[in-house]
Design an enzyme around this catalytic site. Structure first.
Site, PDB file in Angstrom:
ATOM      1  CB  THR A  80      -0.914  -0.002   1.254  1.00  0.00           C
ATOM      2  OG1 THR A  80      -1.830  -1.078   1.133  1.00  0.00           O
ATOM      3  CG2 THR A  80      -1.648   1.304   1.400  1.00  0.00           C
ATOM      4  CE1 TYR A 105       2.407   6.558  -7.396  1.00  0.00           C
ATOM      5  CE2 TYR A 105       0.585   7.284  -6.035  1.00  0.00           C
ATOM      6  CZ  TYR A 105       1.920   6.999  -6.180  1.00  0.00           C
ATOM      7  OH  TYR A 105       2.744   7.149  -5.104  1.00  0.00           O
ATOM      8  CD  GLN A 151     -31.709 -21.055  -2.826  1.00  0.00           C
ATOM      9  OE1 GLN A 151     -31.558 -21.120  -1.612  1.00  0.00           O
ATOM     10  NE2 GLN A 151     -30.865 -21.612  -3.669  1.00  0.00           N
ATOM     11  CD  GLN A 152     -38.601 -16.161  -4.504  1.00  0.00           C
ATOM     12  OE1 GLN A 152     -39.096 -15.094  -4.124  1.00  0.00           O
ATOM     13  NE2 GLN A 152     -39.346 -17.230  -4.765  1.00  0.00           N
ATOM     14  CD  GLN A 175     -25.586 -14.900   1.289  1.00  0.00           C
ATOM     15  OE1 GLN A 175     -26.369 -15.830   1.130  1.00  0.00           O
ATOM     16  NE2 GLN A 175     -25.210 -14.505   2.486  1.00  0.00           N
ATOM     17  CD  GLU A 206      -3.939  -2.184 -10.018  1.00  0.00           C
ATOM     18  OE1 GLU A 206      -3.511  -3.233 -10.497  1.00  0.00           O
ATOM     19  OE2 GLU A 206      -3.227  -1.192  -9.861  1.00  0.00           O
TER      20      GLU A 206
HETATM   21  C1  LIG Z   1      -6.952  -7.745 -24.081  1.00  0.00           C
HETATM   22  C2  LIG Z   1      -7.041  -7.454 -22.615  1.00  0.00           C
HETATM   23  C3  LIG Z   1      -7.136  -5.988 -22.429  1.00  0.00           C
HETATM   24  C4  LIG Z   1      -7.637  -5.409 -21.389  1.00  0.00           C
HETATM   25  C5  LIG Z   1      -8.079  -6.091 -20.190  1.00  0.00           C
HETATM   26  C6  LIG Z   1      -9.217  -5.367 -19.663  1.00  0.00           C
HETATM   27  C7  LIG Z   1      -9.639  -5.506 -18.497  1.00  0.00           C
HETATM   28  C8  LIG Z   1      -8.986  -6.329 -17.470  1.00  0.00           C
HETATM   29  C9  LIG Z   1      -9.690  -6.065 -16.257  1.00  0.00           C
HETATM   30  C10 LIG Z   1      -9.280  -6.253 -15.058  1.00  0.00           C
HETATM   31  C11 LIG Z   1      -8.067  -6.939 -14.561  1.00  0.00           C
HETATM   32  C12 LIG Z   1      -8.257  -8.368 -14.470  1.00  0.00           C
HETATM   33  C13 LIG Z   1      -7.704  -9.161 -13.636  1.00  0.00           C
HETATM   34  C14 LIG Z   1      -6.756  -8.714 -12.615  1.00  0.00           C
HETATM   35  C15 LIG Z   1      -6.046  -9.871 -12.126  1.00  0.00           C
HETATM   36  C16 LIG Z   1      -5.040  -9.810 -11.284  1.00  0.00           C
HETATM   37  C17 LIG Z   1      -4.482  -8.584 -10.668  1.00  0.00           C
HETATM   38  C18 LIG Z   1      -3.574  -7.951 -11.579  1.00  0.00           C
HETATM   39  C19 LIG Z   1      -2.736  -6.998 -11.298  1.00  0.00           C
HETATM   40  C20 LIG Z   1      -2.565  -6.423 -10.029  1.00  0.00           C
HETATM   41  C21 LIG Z   1      -1.659  -5.467  -9.948  1.00  0.00           C
HETATM   42  C22 LIG Z   1      -1.360  -4.762  -8.738  1.00  0.00           C
HETATM   43  O1  LIG Z   1      -1.902  -4.982  -7.685  1.00  0.00           O
HETATM   44  S1  LIG Z   1      -0.180  -3.578  -8.954  1.00  0.00           S
HETATM   45  C23 LIG Z   1       0.046  -2.883  -7.372  1.00  0.00           C
HETATM   46  C24 LIG Z   1      -1.097  -2.002  -7.004  1.00  0.00           C
HETATM   47  N1  LIG Z   1      -0.756  -1.279  -5.816  1.00  0.00           N
HETATM   48  C25 LIG Z   1      -1.518  -0.362  -5.326  1.00  0.00           C
HETATM   49  O2  LIG Z   1      -2.598  -0.095  -5.823  1.00  0.00           O
HETATM   50  C26 LIG Z   1      -0.956   0.350  -4.155  1.00  0.00           C
HETATM   51  C27 LIG Z   1      -1.993   1.172  -3.472  1.00  0.00           C
HETATM   52  N2  LIG Z   1      -1.396   2.390  -2.956  1.00  0.00           N
HETATM   53  C28 LIG Z   1      -1.591   3.586  -3.542  1.00  0.00           C
HETATM   54  O3  LIG Z   1      -2.245   3.709  -4.579  1.00  0.00           O
HETATM   55  C29 LIG Z   1      -0.976   4.753  -2.889  1.00  0.00           C
HETATM   56  O4  LIG Z   1       0.153   4.498  -2.275  1.00  0.00           O
HETATM   57  C30 LIG Z   1      -1.925   5.433  -1.936  1.00  0.00           C
HETATM   58  C31 LIG Z   1      -2.953   6.120  -2.803  1.00  0.00           C
HETATM   59  C32 LIG Z   1      -2.621   4.503  -1.001  1.00  0.00           C
HETATM   60  C33 LIG Z   1      -1.170   6.461  -1.090  1.00  0.00           C
HETATM   61  O5  LIG Z   1      -0.220   7.085  -1.853  1.00  0.00           O
HETATM   62  P1  LIG Z   1       0.654   8.298  -1.359  1.00  0.00           P
HETATM   63  O6  LIG Z   1       1.587   8.655  -2.414  1.00  0.00           O
HETATM   64  O7  LIG Z   1       1.184   7.997  -0.005  1.00  0.00           O
HETATM   65  O8  LIG Z   1      -0.456   9.360  -1.330  1.00  0.00           O
HETATM   66  P2  LIG Z   1      -1.242  10.091  -0.220  1.00  0.00           P
HETATM   67  O9  LIG Z   1      -0.286  10.899   0.591  1.00  0.00           O
HETATM   68  O10 LIG Z   1      -2.176   9.244   0.518  1.00  0.00           O
HETATM   69  O11 LIG Z   1      -2.048  11.045  -1.175  1.00  0.00           O
HETATM   70  C34 LIG Z   1      -1.379  12.090  -1.853  1.00  0.00           C
HETATM   71  C35 LIG Z   1      -2.331  12.687  -2.880  1.00  0.00           C
HETATM   72  O12 LIG Z   1      -2.260  11.885  -4.044  1.00  0.00           O
HETATM   73  C36 LIG Z   1      -3.560  11.546  -4.448  1.00  0.00           C
HETATM   74  N3  LIG Z   1      -3.489  10.288  -5.160  1.00  0.00           N
HETATM   75  C37 LIG Z   1      -3.132   9.088  -4.656  1.00  0.00           C
HETATM   76  N4  LIG Z   1      -3.195   8.165  -5.615  1.00  0.00           N
HETATM   77  C38 LIG Z   1      -3.587   8.803  -6.725  1.00  0.00           C
HETATM   78  C39 LIG Z   1      -3.834   8.378  -8.059  1.00  0.00           C
HETATM   79  N5  LIG Z   1      -3.717   7.103  -8.436  1.00  0.00           N
HETATM   80  N6  LIG Z   1      -4.206   9.300  -8.947  1.00  0.00           N
HETATM   81  C40 LIG Z   1      -4.368  10.577  -8.605  1.00  0.00           C
HETATM   82  N7  LIG Z   1      -4.152  11.056  -7.364  1.00  0.00           N
HETATM   83  C41 LIG Z   1      -3.771  10.167  -6.448  1.00  0.00           C
HETATM   84  C42 LIG Z   1      -4.326  11.487  -3.185  1.00  0.00           C
HETATM   85  O13 LIG Z   1      -5.701  11.576  -3.420  1.00  0.00           O
HETATM   86  C43 LIG Z   1      -3.774  12.666  -2.470  1.00  0.00           C
HETATM   87  O14 LIG Z   1      -4.389  13.822  -2.957  1.00  0.00           O
HETATM   88  P3  LIG Z   1      -4.690  15.014  -1.991  1.00  0.00           P
HETATM   89  O15 LIG Z   1      -5.164  16.084  -2.901  1.00  0.00           O
HETATM   90  O16 LIG Z   1      -5.759  14.550  -1.063  1.00  0.00           O
HETATM   91  O17 LIG Z   1      -3.434  15.345  -1.249  1.00  0.00           O
HETATM   92  C1  LIG Z   2      -3.930 -11.801  -6.772  1.00  0.00           C
HETATM   93  C2  LIG Z   2      -2.981 -10.666  -6.569  1.00  0.00           C
HETATM   94  C3  LIG Z   2      -2.289 -10.170  -7.669  1.00  0.00           C
HETATM   95  C4  LIG Z   2      -1.376  -9.145  -7.501  1.00  0.00           C
HETATM   96  N1  LIG Z   2      -0.673  -8.700  -8.584  1.00  0.00           N
HETATM   97  C5  LIG Z   2       0.273  -7.740  -8.422  1.00  0.00           C
HETATM   98  C6  LIG Z   2       1.067  -7.290  -9.524  1.00  0.00           C
HETATM   99  O1  LIG Z   2       0.909  -7.751 -10.657  1.00  0.00           O
HETATM  100  N2  LIG Z   2       2.009  -6.360  -9.297  1.00  0.00           N
HETATM  101  C7  LIG Z   2       2.216  -5.826  -8.072  1.00  0.00           C
HETATM  102  O2  LIG Z   2       3.090  -4.984  -7.938  1.00  0.00           O
HETATM  103  N3  LIG Z   2       1.473  -6.210  -7.006  1.00  0.00           N
HETATM  104  C8  LIG Z   2       0.510  -7.143  -7.164  1.00  0.00           C
HETATM  105  N4  LIG Z   2      -0.251  -7.545  -6.080  1.00  0.00           N
HETATM  106  C9  LIG Z   2      -0.021  -6.947  -4.780  1.00  0.00           C
HETATM  107  C10 LIG Z   2      -1.149  -6.014  -4.340  1.00  0.00           C
HETATM  108  O3  LIG Z   2      -1.187  -4.870  -5.123  1.00  0.00           O
HETATM  109  C11 LIG Z   2      -0.968  -5.673  -2.863  1.00  0.00           C
HETATM  110  O4  LIG Z   2      -1.117  -6.865  -2.136  1.00  0.00           O
HETATM  111  C12 LIG Z   2      -1.987  -4.636  -2.433  1.00  0.00           C
HETATM  112  O5  LIG Z   2      -1.674  -3.396  -3.003  1.00  0.00           O
HETATM  113  C13 LIG Z   2      -2.082  -4.502  -0.897  1.00  0.00           C
HETATM  114  O6  LIG Z   2      -0.852  -4.240  -0.344  1.00  0.00           O
HETATM  115  P1  LIG Z   2      -0.262  -5.108   0.854  1.00  0.00           P
HETATM  116  O7  LIG Z   2      -0.296  -6.521   0.446  1.00  0.00           O
HETATM  117  O8  LIG Z   2       1.036  -4.488   1.217  1.00  0.00           O
HETATM  118  O9  LIG Z   2      -1.269  -4.946   2.035  1.00  0.00           O
HETATM  119  P2  LIG Z   2      -1.109  -3.992   3.345  1.00  0.00           P
HETATM  120  O10 LIG Z   2      -0.937  -2.620   2.835  1.00  0.00           O
HETATM  121  O11 LIG Z   2      -0.036  -4.547   4.196  1.00  0.00           O
HETATM  122  O12 LIG Z   2      -2.500  -4.184   3.975  1.00  0.00           O
HETATM  123  C14 LIG Z   2      -2.744  -5.025   5.114  1.00  0.00           C
HETATM  124  C15 LIG Z   2      -3.833  -4.378   5.983  1.00  0.00           C
HETATM  125  O13 LIG Z   2      -3.384  -3.121   6.462  1.00  0.00           O
HETATM  126  C16 LIG Z   2      -4.357  -2.119   6.195  1.00  0.00           C
HETATM  127  N5  LIG Z   2      -3.690  -0.849   5.859  1.00  0.00           N
HETATM  128  C17 LIG Z   2      -2.535  -0.656   5.170  1.00  0.00           C
HETATM  129  N6  LIG Z   2      -2.281   0.649   5.040  1.00  0.00           N
HETATM  130  C18 LIG Z   2      -3.265   1.312   5.634  1.00  0.00           C
HETATM  131  C19 LIG Z   2      -3.563   2.699   5.798  1.00  0.00           C
HETATM  132  N7  LIG Z   2      -2.779   3.645   5.324  1.00  0.00           N
HETATM  133  N8  LIG Z   2      -4.687   3.009   6.462  1.00  0.00           N
HETATM  134  C20 LIG Z   2      -5.511   2.050   6.949  1.00  0.00           C
HETATM  135  N9  LIG Z   2      -5.278   0.727   6.811  1.00  0.00           N
HETATM  136  C21 LIG Z   2      -4.172   0.367   6.160  1.00  0.00           C
HETATM  137  C22 LIG Z   2      -5.131  -2.630   4.991  1.00  0.00           C
HETATM  138  O14 LIG Z   2      -6.430  -2.075   4.948  1.00  0.00           O
HETATM  139  C23 LIG Z   2      -5.139  -4.130   5.247  1.00  0.00           C
HETATM  140  O15 LIG Z   2      -6.214  -4.419   6.108  1.00  0.00           O
HETATM  141  C24 LIG Z   2      -1.164  -8.584  -6.222  1.00  0.00           C
HETATM  142  C25 LIG Z   2      -1.865  -9.076  -5.119  1.00  0.00           C
HETATM  143  C26 LIG Z   2      -2.764 -10.104  -5.280  1.00  0.00           C
HETATM  144  C27 LIG Z   2      -3.513 -10.632  -4.092  1.00  0.00           C
END
Ligand SMILES: CC/C=C\C/C=C\C/C=C\C/C=C\C/C=C\C/C=C\C=C\C(=O)SCCNC(=O)CCNC(=O)[C@H](O)C(C)(C)COP(=O)(O)OP(=O)(O)OC[C@H]1O[C@@H](n2cnc3c(N)ncnc32)[C@H](O)[C@@H]1OP(=O)(O)O
Ligand SMILES: Cc1cc2nc3c(=O)[nH]c(=O)nc-3n(C[C@H](O)[C@H](O)[C@H](O)COP(=O)(O)OP(=O)(O)OC[C@H]3O[C@@H](n4cnc5c(N)ncnc54)[C@H](O)[C@@H]3O)c2cc1C
Length: 679
Positions: free
Chosen positions: A160, A290, A342-343, A406, A436
């Site tokens: 995260t 992002y 069930q419904q 469910q 994500e």
């Molecule tokens: C042919 C096929 C083509 C297409 C296919 C089509 C469809 C496919 C469909 C779906 C997918 C299908 C299957 C999926 C299967 C498997 C999973 C696949 C991949 C998975 C990948 C991953 O998981 S990648 C890793 C993802 N990780 C995360 O998402 C991490 C989450 N953390 C964060 O996003 C950030 O760290 C945070 C937002 C939590 C905090 O960030 P930080 O920098 O610390 O920011 P803050 O201080 O909290 O906030 C600062 C300000 O920034 C703003 N903010 C934050 N994020 C964004 C953003 N993304 N965009 C814009 N602005 C953003 C935030 O709001 C704050 O703003 P303020 O104004 O309030 O200050």
């Molecule tokens: C099937 C799958 C596919 C994935 N694919 C990819 C990929 O292709 N590429 C990639 O880079 N990653 C991938 N990931 C990783 C995924 O993006 C991370 O697991 C996800 O972003 C959550 O981060 P974490 O595991 O560190 O959880 P954590 O951040 O450790 O979360 C654990 C707990 O802490 C809480 N927590 C954490 N931070 C806060 C906060 N600031 N405030 C309140 N609560 C908080 C959460 O709510 C949660 O309950 C995948 C994960 C899965 C399960």
């Protein structure tokens, strides 16, 4: 025994109970399907693509994947992925993303494939982060599949909190290279899909350090395996993270860098740049890097509609051929869907699947519009998009996971078998609550947005024109909810206005709690954490408003009268079910009273009864074919029992009547016991 594919099992004509259901439909299922999938042409294309897959046995599994071990699964899905690509030119219009996605899903199934992240994340990440020269170099190769790429962001220690990622990219101006390094065990990249065995390139998020200063996490495009031998390059350690709850046909991987050098221009430079001398040039907006996460979050909403729709299809079809118990004594066993419980368990899942379908379309359209604006230098709508995509992704994935469970519970014992297909759908869908952006964290991101709106409300009004889905925050509510006073079977404006009241009130409530804590001397960040639960409630409430408004617009736009009537029933169910979900929040400030909640509950039961005869035809309209559903219980023809038996018989365990180790253990145990008893 020869292995059979689920779709080629026994088919002795449709089960009479399911035929009887289909005859009851009050609408044309093709017209409904065309509403859900866009147009009749799109629906027809789906069917042509499905027919193509049926007619090409090489695109099928040799036997049910449920009976494969992980290596077999990976090999089978990799084989099929290549065939998907080979056949694409004949089967689909490759310029249409939805055709590619559907064709791929029919062939590869739901548990992942070696190009999953290449297509879903790596290409969008290149498009959003590479400058034009880099795009010219890499995008054609990516589309041509000259390499397989993934997206490596999450680490063992941090997912995260991106600001604390530990992987470093330190610039060396002498050689004009980056040095990628994994300084600790917790800095190991962990989770990236397909990184374990399939991918040879990856986008890597690493802390960018130049001239001794850390500028935060930035994207780099890195080759990690040799293009010919596929061995990890020296300085890169790679592997698979092992079996998971689901998606086991995907090789989610781990990766470490040992002072691994890569050229300066592997940094993706569309947004931020580092010049040859190491000078850092910041992006126009700090979060532009992002954007590909926002793309997947938006796409996931529509994806959840598919998962929930599939689970509901399986459970509803099964519920009309399963007879268990009597309602009227001695009147014969009833179809289990005739039980009100069930419904109540199943039909709201159809309504939610429809709501997520329309919200998914809305979110992707908004994403495309905002990205287009960003390409012209206009960042204004990025925050709105981030907030909406965060809320929709979190609520849709959570409710989908609960809904699928469910559906599984509602199928009794058979729902627990992999033959039902339900555990597989659940295990994949529930991953959406985490990947994500973990759901709770995303709701708190939306809360940041709501907090800003609360400050604006308190200071007299919006600073800028609010979006269509947030302007309600600046209006004032009626004194009392109108639920139940303005009854019309097609207009739910008064109920949606009640949801708006709840969302506005919870936003202002969380804000005033926060203000009080701050006024008492608490530091802002601590006060934010102390009010996180109220803020989460506000975010959920705001997302409810968005989901209902988007659903209502979609129903309004529907032109086929019979389909519109069913959609009106579904939205009625959706909306009054939501009243039950937020009853406490409607009651706690006296906005609604107990009679109104009771009224909403009655509406739910009434509309369930009305929807019951159409239930099978509605799920038929989702137009999932048997290959997609991969479920013996959800077969279109309803012939469940004989096929459950056939499925069990094809289990590898049943190759032997007596297990080869039987006499070594159980046989010996019983023999010894018999001998002993003779002594
Ligand atoms: C042919 C096929 C083509 C297409 C296919 C089509 C469809 C496919 C469909 C779906 C997918 C299908 C299957 C999926 C299967 C498997 C999973 C696949 C991949 C998975 C990948 C991953 O998981 S990648 C890793 C993802 N990780 C995360 O998402 C991490 C989450 N953390 C964060 O996003 C950030 O760290 C945070 C937002 C939590 C905090 O960030 P930080 O920098 O610390 O920011 P803050 O201080 O909290 O906030 C600062 C300000 O920034 C703003 N903010 C934050 N994020 C964004 C953003 N993304 N965009 C814009 N602005 C953003 C935030 O709001 C704050 O703003 P303020 O104004 O309030 O200050
Ligand atoms: C099937 C799958 C596919 C994935 N694919 C990819 C990929 O292709 N590429 C990639 O880079 N990653 C991938 N990931 C990783 C995924 O993006 C991370 O697991 C996800 O972003 C959550 O981060 P974490 O595991 O560190 O959880 P954590 O951040 O450790 O979360 C654990 C707990 O802490 C809480 N927590 C954490 N931070 C806060 C906060 N600031 N405030 C309140 N609560 C908080 C959460 O709510 C949660 O309950 C995948 C994960 C899965 C399960």
């Amino acid at each position: 025994m020869p292995h059979q594919n689920l779709n080629t099992y026994i088919c002795a004509g449709d089960h009479p109970d399911i035929t009887e259901e289909r005859k009851k439909a009050t609408f044309n299922t093709d017209n409904f399907a065309a509403t859900l999938w866009g147009t009749h042409e799109k629906l027809e294309r789906r069917r042509e693509i499905a027919k193509y897959v049926e007619e090409h046995p090489e695109l099928h599994d040799p036997y049910p994947t449920e009976f494969m071990d992980r290596q077999e699964s990976l090999e089978n899905v990799t084989r099929k992925t290549l065939l998907w690509m080979e056949h694409a030119e004949n089967a689909i219009d490759i310029s249409k993303q939805e055709e590619g996605f559907y064709f791929g899903t029919l062939i590869t199934g739901s548990q992942g494939h070696p190009l999953s992240i290449h297509l879903i994340m790596a290409i969008p990440a290149l498009m959003n982060n590479a400058d034009e020269e880099q795009l010219d170099e890499w995008l054609p190769k990516a589309i041509n599949r000259e390499f397989v790429a993934t997206y490596s962001q999450t680490e063992l220690g941090h997912g995260t909190n991106l600001s604390k990622l530990e992987t470093t990219a330190t610039y060396d101006p002498k050689t004009e290279e980056w040095i990628l390094d994994t300084p600790t065990v917790t800095a190991t990249k962990w989770w990236p899909g397909n990184l374990g065995k399939s991918a040879n390139y990856t986008v890597v998020m690493a802390q960018l350090i130049t001239h001794g200063k850390n500028y935060g996490a930035h994207p780099f495009f890195v080759q990690v395996r040799d293009e010919k031998t596929h061995q990890p390059l020296p300085g890169v350690i790679l592997g698979d993270i092992g079996p998971k709850f689901g998606m086991n046909a995907n090789d989610n991987g781990f990766m470490q860098f040992k002072k691994f050098r890569i050229p300066r221009r592997t940094m993706l430079m569309k947004n931020a740049q580092v010049l040859p001398d190491g000078t850092y040039k910041p992006p126009l907006h700090p979060k532009l890097g992002y954007s590909s996460m926002i793309f997947v979050r938006s796409a996931v909403v529509g994806l959840m509609s598919l998962y929930l729709g599939q689970a509901a299809t399986i459970a509803i079809r099964y519920s009309v051929i399963r007879r268990q118990g009597e309602i009227m004594p001695n009147a014969g066993e009833v179809k289990i869907l005739d039980y009100q419980t069930q419904q109540y368990r199943l039909i709201p899942q159809i309504a939610r699947a429809a709501a997520f379908r329309f919200a998914g379309i809305f979110a992707l359209e908004m994403y495309n519009t905002v990205i287009h604006e960003i390409s012209k230098g206009n960042m204004d709508a990025l925050a709105d998009l981030h907030a909406l995509a965060s809320g929709l992704k979190a609520v849709a994935t959570f409710q989908t996971a609960l809904g699928i469970e469910q559906c599984r519970f509602a199928c009794g014992g058979h729902g627990y078998s992999l033959a039902s297909g339900l555990p597989q759908i659940y295990s994949v869908a529930v991953g959406g609550c985490t990947y994500e952006g973990e759901n709770m964290v995303l709701l708190l991101q939306l809360a940041r947005y709501l907090r800003k709106r609360a400050i604006e409300i308190k200071s007299g009004g919006p600073k800028e024109k609010p979006t269509e889905l947030s302007e309600y925050l600046f209006k004032t509510s009626a004194k009392h909810s109108l639920i139940g006073t303005n009854v019309s079977s097609t207009n739910f404006e008064h109920v949606i206005e009640s949801f708006e009241h709840v969302a506005r009130r919870l936003t202002l409530f969380a804000h005033s709690k926060l203000e009080k804590l701050e006024q008492s001397g608490m530091e802002h960040e601590i006060a934010i954490n102390q009010t996180a639960v109220p803020w989460r409630r506000a975010s959920h409430a705001h997302t409810r408003v968005a989901l209902t408004r988007i659903f209502a617009h979609a129903v309004q736009r529907t032109t086929d009268i019979a389909v519109k009537e069913v959609l009106q029933d579904l939205i009625k169910l959706y909306i009054y079910y939501e009243v039950g979900e937020c009853a406490a929040e409607l009651l706690e400030d006296g906005f609604a009273d107990g009679h109104q909640i009771e009224f909403a509950k009655d509406q739910v039961l009434e509309v369930l009864e009305k929807l019951r005869p159409n239930a099978v035809s509605i799920v038929d309209s989702f137009d999932f074919n048997d290959r997609e559903l991969n479920s013996v219980l959800g077969r279109r023809d309803g012939n469940v029992y004989e096929n459950l038996l056939a499925w069990a018989k094809s289990s590898p365990l049943n190759k032997h009547d007596v297990m080869p180790f039987h006499h070594k253990y159980l046989g010996k145990m019983m023999e010894d016991a018999r001998e002993q008893s003779k002594m």
